[in-house]
Write an enzyme that holds these catalytic residues in place. Structure first.
Site, mmCIF file in Angstrom:
data_model
loop_
_atom_site.group_PDB
_atom_site.id
_atom_site.type_symbol
_atom_site.label_atom_id
_atom_site.label_comp_id
_atom_site.label_asym_id
_atom_site.label_seq_id
_atom_site.Cartn_x
_atom_site.Cartn_y
_atom_site.Cartn_z
ATOM 1 N N LYS A 7 0.863 -1.175 0.000
ATOM 2 C CA LYS A 7 0.000 0.000 0.000
ATOM 3 C C LYS A 7 0.892 1.213 0.000
ATOM 4 O O LYS A 7 1.427 1.611 1.014
ATOM 5 C CB LYS A 7 -0.907 -0.009 1.226
ATOM 6 C CG LYS A 7 -1.999 1.025 1.132
ATOM 7 C CD LYS A 7 -2.950 0.874 2.263
ATOM 8 C CE LYS A 7 -4.218 1.660 2.018
ATOM 9 N NZ LYS A 7 -4.002 3.017 1.596
ATOM 10 N N GLN A 36 0.743 2.046 -7.603
ATOM 11 C CA GLN A 36 -0.036 2.748 -6.579
ATOM 12 C C GLN A 36 -0.202 4.195 -6.979
ATOM 13 O O GLN A 36 0.747 4.844 -7.375
ATOM 14 C CB GLN A 36 0.678 2.670 -5.225
ATOM 15 C CG GLN A 36 -0.099 3.300 -4.081
ATOM 16 C CD GLN A 36 -1.312 2.495 -3.738
ATOM 17 O OE1 GLN A 36 -1.369 1.320 -4.050
ATOM 18 N NE2 GLN A 36 -2.282 3.104 -3.091
ATOM 19 N N LEU A 199 -10.661 5.425 -0.567
ATOM 20 C CA LEU A 199 -10.532 6.099 -1.859
ATOM 21 C C LEU A 199 -9.335 7.034 -1.818
ATOM 22 O O LEU A 199 -9.399 8.121 -1.240
ATOM 23 C CB LEU A 199 -11.819 6.860 -2.184
ATOM 24 C CG LEU A 199 -13.054 5.967 -2.372
ATOM 25 C CD1 LEU A 199 -14.309 6.813 -2.532
ATOM 26 C CD2 LEU A 199 -12.872 5.053 -3.579
ATOM 27 N N GLU A 200 -8.251 6.624 -2.446
ATOM 28 C CA GLU A 200 -6.991 7.348 -2.358
ATOM 29 C C GLU A 200 -6.790 8.340 -3.485
ATOM 30 O O GLU A 200 -5.774 9.023 -3.544
ATOM 31 C CB GLU A 200 -5.835 6.344 -2.310
ATOM 32 C CG GLU A 200 -5.919 5.427 -1.111
ATOM 33 C CD GLU A 200 -4.851 4.353 -1.104
ATOM 34 O OE1 GLU A 200 -3.887 4.474 -1.884
ATOM 35 O OE2 GLU A 200 -4.974 3.400 -0.311
ATOM 36 N N GLN A 201 -7.750 8.420 -4.400
ATOM 37 C CA GLN A 201 -7.618 9.333 -5.537
ATOM 38 C C GLN A 201 -8.576 10.509 -5.430
ATOM 39 O O GLN A 201 -8.913 11.138 -6.420
ATOM 40 C CB GLN A 201 -7.838 8.563 -6.840
ATOM 41 C CG GLN A 201 -6.850 7.422 -7.021
ATOM 42 C CD GLN A 201 -7.053 6.662 -8.302
ATOM 43 O OE1 GLN A 201 -6.950 7.229 -9.387
ATOM 44 N NE2 GLN A 201 -7.345 5.384 -8.211
#
Length: 375
Positions: A7, A36, A199-201
């Site tokens: 991650k 990533q 949600l990393e974007q």
């Protein structure tokens, strides 16, 4: 959460002191790993410690504490929990059936949903064929039976939305409704106890709050809702993830911030701390405590082993020190919170599968320590 290796997100953040205020610059936003997304590389709002630091709850070290009665959401989860992500894919870590997970994990987070390209906001789930093959055959029915087995053991299982490959976008009334309905269908089909938002974007705080409130109305008061923001996302209440957490505080179970892959950050005392230390963990958690979240809504997210993340790994014993510092003022580094938070919820790891490669050192070390915390 990267599906192929670790991650890895964010970049190296350098705090610069300018005339008594702080700004941030982002260097190498892709992080140190592969596969990533860079995550949120926008300039964060400046964190200013409040003039009066009033804790949401505190108890003198050694004082007995009964389980909190006002926890929002969460069903019958323990007072202190160890959460871990379970891979619905293969990536070099240990492939596991759900029913073979270390017993110290009380909350299992299944990673991840897929996106329905024909219906914006809608997510789906199915057992990954590569995982099924690695396990000698793992059917939907077997997966559902394993969730039933975990429920009988008092465990909770939720489905995670996001990670490395996610493209779901919840940014309107329609997509919020689609999201809520699709998660509820997955809960009914598989027996999931709730949802994790990773949600990393980017995230739309208002639309996602609407979606989660709709889901809560459909699923009822036992719904578990967890968030997994990157460290940068929780530096200020002005950030979307922090706003989301506060917007749904009454139904939010826990925020498991990823305290890794983040570089240098400001703590709640305005000082700069490097990741990979007990001070980094406690001073970052302090921001959330002072920003309006309850102690029972805060978990410390760390990689299970060094190869599970690009940077920021700490030994499980350091996680224990941070939890003891926050809960009882013990084993702190140079930073010590002005009060104690015996209701601090616990820890999360990426991931159960990576932990299994080291004979569950993280789960055995941190899981056993959680039972010693006050409360």
């Amino acid at each position: 959460m990267a599906q192929t290796s670790s991650k890895i997100g964010g970049g190296l953040l350098v705090a610069v002191l300018l005339a008594g205020s702080y700004t941030f610059s982002v260097l190498n936003p892709g992080g140190g790993g592969t596969q990533q997304p860079a995550g949120d590389t926008s300039t964060p709002a400046v964190y200013v410690p409040p003039a009066t630091k009033t804790p949401t709850s505190s108890t003198a070290p050694g004082t007995s504490v009964t389980p909190c009665s006002n926890c929002g959401g969460g069903g019958s989860l323990p007072h202190h929990i160890l959460a871990g992500y379970w891979h619905n894919f293969t990536n070099g870590s240990t492939a596991l059936r759900l029913n073979n997970i270390n017993a110290n994990y009380s909350l299992i987070i299944v990673a991840f949903t897929n996106t329905d390209p024909g219906k914006p906001g809608t997510v789906t789930f199915s057992i990954d064929p590569s995982l099924s093959s690695a396990l000698g055959g793992y059917s939907q029915d077997a997966f559902i039976n394993d969730i039933t087995t975990l429920h009988a053991q008092g465990k909770k299982v939720i489905i995670s939305v996001g990670g490395q490959n996610s493209s779901v976008s919840v940014n309107s009334a329609d997509t919020a409704t689609n999201f809520a309905n699709s998660i509820h269908e997955l809960m009914k089909t598989y027996g999931f106890d709730g949802v994790d938002i990773d949600l990393e974007q980017g995230i739309n705080a208002n639309s996602m709050a609407s979606a989660l409130r709709q889901l809560s109305a459909l699923a009822g008061p036992d719904l578990i809702i967890t968030l997994a923001p990157q460290t940068l996302d929780m530096q200020s209440t002005g950030h979307d993830y922090f706003q989301l957490a506060l917007n749904i505080k009454d139904i939010l179970t826990v925020v498991n911030t990823q305290f890794y892959n983040s570089g240098t950050m400001l703590g709640c005392d305005g000082k700069v701390y490097a990741q990979g230390t007990v001070d980094f963990l406690t001073a970052q958690a302090c921001i959330q405590l002072q920003g309006g979240l309850r102690p029972d809504q805060i978990g410390l997210g760390l990689p299970a082993i060094a190869s599970a993340a690009g940077s920021g790994y700490v030994a499980p014993s350091v996680v224990n020190d941070a939890l003891s510092c926050l809960a009882a003022g013990k084993n702190c580094g140079s930073f010590k919170p002005s009060t104690t938070y015996p209701d601090i919820r616990g820890a999360m790891t990426w991931s159960i599968n990576w932990d299994a490669t080291s004979s569950y050192n993280f789960a055995n070390t941190v899981g056993s320590h959680l039972g010693t915390l006050s409360g």
